[in-house]
Design an enzyme around this catalytic site. Structure first.
Site, PDB file in Angstrom:
ATOM      1  N   ILE A 100     -21.566   0.041 -12.490  1.00  0.00           N
ATOM      2  CA  ILE A 100     -21.402  -1.412 -12.429  1.00  0.00           C
ATOM      3  C   ILE A 100     -21.452  -1.996 -13.835  1.00  0.00           C
ATOM      4  O   ILE A 100     -22.395  -1.765 -14.584  1.00  0.00           O
ATOM      5  CB  ILE A 100     -22.501  -2.076 -11.560  1.00  0.00           C
ATOM      6  CG1 ILE A 100     -22.715  -1.314 -10.237  1.00  0.00           C
ATOM      7  CG2 ILE A 100     -22.173  -3.552 -11.328  1.00  0.00           C
ATOM      8  CD1 ILE A 100     -21.663  -1.488  -9.187  1.00  0.00           C
ATOM      9  N   LYS A 101     -20.410  -2.760 -14.156  1.00  0.00           N
ATOM     10  CA  LYS A 101     -20.351  -3.410 -15.474  1.00  0.00           C
ATOM     11  C   LYS A 101     -21.152  -4.706 -15.438  1.00  0.00           C
ATOM     12  O   LYS A 101     -20.836  -5.624 -14.686  1.00  0.00           O
ATOM     13  CB  LYS A 101     -18.903  -3.773 -15.787  1.00  0.00           C
ATOM     14  CG  LYS A 101     -18.195  -2.853 -16.733  1.00  0.00           C
ATOM     15  CD  LYS A 101     -16.924  -3.553 -17.181  1.00  0.00           C
ATOM     16  CE  LYS A 101     -15.932  -2.609 -17.797  1.00  0.00           C
ATOM     17  NZ  LYS A 101     -14.754  -3.330 -18.255  1.00  0.00           N
TER      18      LYS A 101
END
Length: 277
Positions: A100-101
């Site tokens: 997840i960015k």
């Protein structure tokens, strides 16, 4: 950080480009963002009316099987980012390769009170064993805090720092032009942003600090615009470089190689060919 191998990720959400990079055998991962995804889905919907975002992302994760794919949050508050990150993780967790960015700092301006929300979310996701790629990194101290919070990757934006130093000093910005690692001079002074003289210098300082403390966090050089920056990222020990397809395609080109191939095929010995066929 890494396993001693420079990894190449493709910075794309276009399934054709991603497939191609994996078929060539050079892709070790994928980084996407919502605008890249939107563009790609719109393009591919022309061919396939039933395409939706979820099954499109599933296809990307399948092609990249066993290698990291970064999917970005769009929320900007602590609760929003955390909830969205958990949802993304849940939606695609069967693939086991989702990262997840999370932005290092989701504040829009100095006076916002949300500066530490990104770090807080990374820490909570780390506890939940959800992998993160901490993005929008422009200083080594940001990278240090992200690594301390447990980020899997930190993404210093090399090309954007080069642009920023150019713009701050009223220089012409050509995004694909090479920016010297050692910086640019103006009136005998090296131009810099708080001691960072180039995008690659930023990458190197991040690498130095994280290696110094043996963090597991890997440095992912982002916003690379040309093959020379890829080379320089490798030279300063970046664990990963994420590249647009256009840059990947340039990596094997040299006129002397083409020339060599032409000469090489002129000299073929029939006897040798017969023996080895």
């Amino acid at each position: 950080g890494g396993d001693g191998i420079m990894k190449i990720f493709i910075d794309s959400a276009d399934i054709d480009e991603i497939k191609q990079a994996y078929e060539w055998g050079i892709a070790d991962g994928v980084t996407t963002n919502p605008s890249l995804l939107k563009k790609a889905v719109t393009k591919h919907k022309k061919k396939n009316k039933n395409l939706n975002l979820k099954n499109y992302i599933n296809q990307i994760l399948k092609i990249a099987k066993g290698s990291p794919v970064s999917l970005e949050v769009t929320e900007t508050s602590k609760t929003g980012m955390l909830k969205q990150a958990k949802n993304i993780h849940k939606l695609f967790k069967s693939h086991k390769n989702v990262y997840i960015k999370i932005p290092i700092n989701p504040a829009f301006k100095e006076s916002d009170t949300t500066h530490f929300d990104g770090i807080t979310v990374i820490k909570q996701l780390t506890k939940l064993k959800i992998k993160t790629n901490c993005t929008l990194i422009f200083t080594p101290e940001q990278a240090l805090l992200a690594a301390k919070a447990g980020a899997s990757f930190v993404s210093p934006f090399a090309g954007r720092i080069d642009d920023f130093i150019r713009v701050s000093n009223k220089l012409k910005v050509d995004k694909t032009a090479h920016y010297p690692v050692w910086g640019m001079q103006k009136k005998d002074k090296t131009l810099h942003d708080n001691g960072i003289v180039s995008g690659i210098d930023l990458v190197e300082q991040c690498v130095t600090i994280l290696k110094h403390y043996n963090f597991k966090t890997q440095v992912l050089a982002a916003s690379l615009r040309n093959t020379r920056q890829v080379r320089e990222s490798a030279m300063v020990g970046s664990d990963i470089a994420t590249l647009p397809f256009t840059v990947i395609k340039e990596m094997l080109k040299h006129q002397k190689t083409y020339e060599g191939m032409k000469n090489f095929t002129k000299d073929i010995v029939p006897e040798y060919v017969k023996l080895t066929k």
